[in-house]
Scaffold this active site. Structure first.
Site, short mmCIF file in Angstrom:
data_model
loop_
_atom_site.label_atom_id
_atom_site.label_comp_id
_atom_site.label_asym_id
_atom_site.label_seq_id
_atom_site.Cartn_x
_atom_site.Cartn_y
_atom_site.Cartn_z
N ASP A 52 0.86 -1.19 0.00
CA ASP A 52 0.00 0.00 0.00
C ASP A 52 0.90 1.24 0.00
O ASP A 52 1.66 1.46 0.94
CB ASP A 52 -0.90 -0.03 1.24
CG ASP A 52 -1.98 1.04 1.20
OD1 ASP A 52 -2.16 1.68 0.15
OD2 ASP A 52 -2.65 1.23 2.23
N ASP A 98 -2.86 2.45 -6.11
CA ASP A 98 -1.82 2.52 -5.08
C ASP A 98 -1.74 1.31 -4.15
O ASP A 98 -1.04 1.36 -3.14
CB ASP A 98 -1.99 3.79 -4.24
CG ASP A 98 -3.31 3.82 -3.48
OD1 ASP A 98 -4.18 2.97 -3.76
OD2 ASP A 98 -3.47 4.69 -2.62
N GLU A 99 -2.41 0.22 -4.47
CA GLU A 99 -2.29 -0.96 -3.62
C GLU A 99 -2.53 -2.23 -4.43
O GLU A 99 -3.25 -2.22 -5.43
CB GLU A 99 -3.22 -0.90 -2.41
CG GLU A 99 -4.69 -0.87 -2.75
CD GLU A 99 -5.57 -0.91 -1.50
OE1 GLU A 99 -5.28 -1.68 -0.57
OE2 GLU A 99 -6.57 -0.18 -1.49
#
Length: 351
Positions: A8, A103-104
């Site tokens: 993350d 983003d993860e």
């Protein structure tokens, strides 16, 4: 035993802005829409978070909490470029990658030969490589199952990681608050606490049949997670088709004004979640869901090119007037259906 990593990125959109403009590093900044247009915050950096600025917060409220907040409109091409680079780094270690947003992502490194097969060392190396090549920090969680890896990635943020080995799972679960389990919202957590259930250890002592009667299929998921069971694979073919957000009320509502107020609160979170997977907010359809006091539910959708709050409210009002039939409403939900990638490509080419 599987080896799952959840990576993350730390305040990703804001981090890209600070990297590209070092003058922003030590001041409170946020990515979001303007106060005049009733925008919401997408991401805030850590200096802004110290003032209470959070994702999905109305911009006007954020500026009240932090009057000197620097508000940026967002450069989604830059975020997408960074995300693609990060994805390429993941692929150096495994082909089993399940992106959740820009983003993860989950990575299954069970069969990876890198770092002598150590998931802990792989996670450390991935984070260091991301920093070396992009000057961005990432946090990671390592565990035998997906939901625990996701929980672990939040334990040592920012720029840290947390490992839950198979031997440590039973002790970790004993004291893990149920609210930490993905999918357990505030209302569900409050209901569980009213039953004396606060931790996974509490649920382990419960009868599964009772949980099924009380919570339906969610009861089984709750029981399984509390035992450390999560058989979901890291799905590299996963293609997200929709994004949604919903709220189950502690007490049924009976007036349209109450429903409209809930939609006003839900919409910023829907916008934030959509921006993480589709920064341009282009969609195929959007719609609303109402669940009534007799547990019947109804969904109504509109074909719509871009997320639009006014249309969602109008759709909800029509659904409320035509389908409620005097019943109380226990749940309100908003959702969007994403464009099929092939259709989206045709639309872009058509421009």
């Amino acid at each position: 035993m599987r080896k799952i990593i959840h990576v993350d990125m730390d305040c990703f959109f804001a981090a890209v802005e600070m990297r590209d403009n070092p003058a922003l590093r030590d001041i409170p900044i946020a990515i979001g829409g303007s106060r005049e247009r009733r925008g919401v915050i997408s991401t805030a950096n850590y200096p802004a978070r110290k003032f209470g600025v959070r994702s999905a917060m109305p911009t006007g409220m954020a500026l009240k909490l932090c009057p000197h907040l620097t508000l940026l409109p967002g450069r989604f091409d830059a975020y997408k470029e960074a995300s693609n680079h990060i994805r390429e780094i993941f692929s150096r270690y495994t082909s089993r990658i399940e992106p959740l947003s820009l983003d993860e992502a989950y990575l299954d490194v069970t069969d990876s030969v890198h770092c002598h097969g150590s998931a802990t060392l792989i996670a450390q190396e991935i984070r260091q490589t991301i920093f070396n090549e992009l000057q961005l920090t990432a946090s990671a969680g390592v565990a035998p199952v997906k939901f625990l890896a996701k929980i672990a990635s939040d334990m040592n943020k920012p720029n840290g990681q947390f490992v839950i080995t198979p031997a440590e799972v039973p002790a970790f679960l004993q004291t893990l608050p149920l609210a930490k389990i993905p999918g357990v919202g505030k209302v569900s957590a409050a209901k569980l606490e009213a039953m004396g259930l606060r931790t996974c250890g509490d649920v382990q002592k419960c009868d599964l049949v009772m949980l099924l009667k009380r919570f339906g299929k969610f009861g089984r998921i709750l029981w399984e997670r509390s035992q450390g069971i999560d058989e979901r694979d890291v799905n590299s073919e996963r293609l997200r088709k929709s994004v949604g957000v919903e709220r189950t009320m502690a007490e049924d509502i009976h007036h349209w004004s109450e429903c409209e107020a809930i939609i006003e609160r839900l919409y910023p979170e829907l916008e934030r979640r959509l921006a993480k997977v589709k920064p341009d907010l282009l969609i195929a359809r959007q719609g609303v869901k109402l669940k009534f006091d007799d547990f019947q539910q109804t969904t109504q959708e509109h074909v719509w090119p871009r997320l639009n709050k006014a249309d969602l409210i109008a759709t909800a009002r029509k659904t409320w007037d035509e389908r409620r039939g005097g019943r109380g409403v226990r749940l309100v939900g908003l959702h969007v259906t994403l464009l099929d990638p092939q259709m989206e490509r045709q639309l872009v080419l058509g421009l």
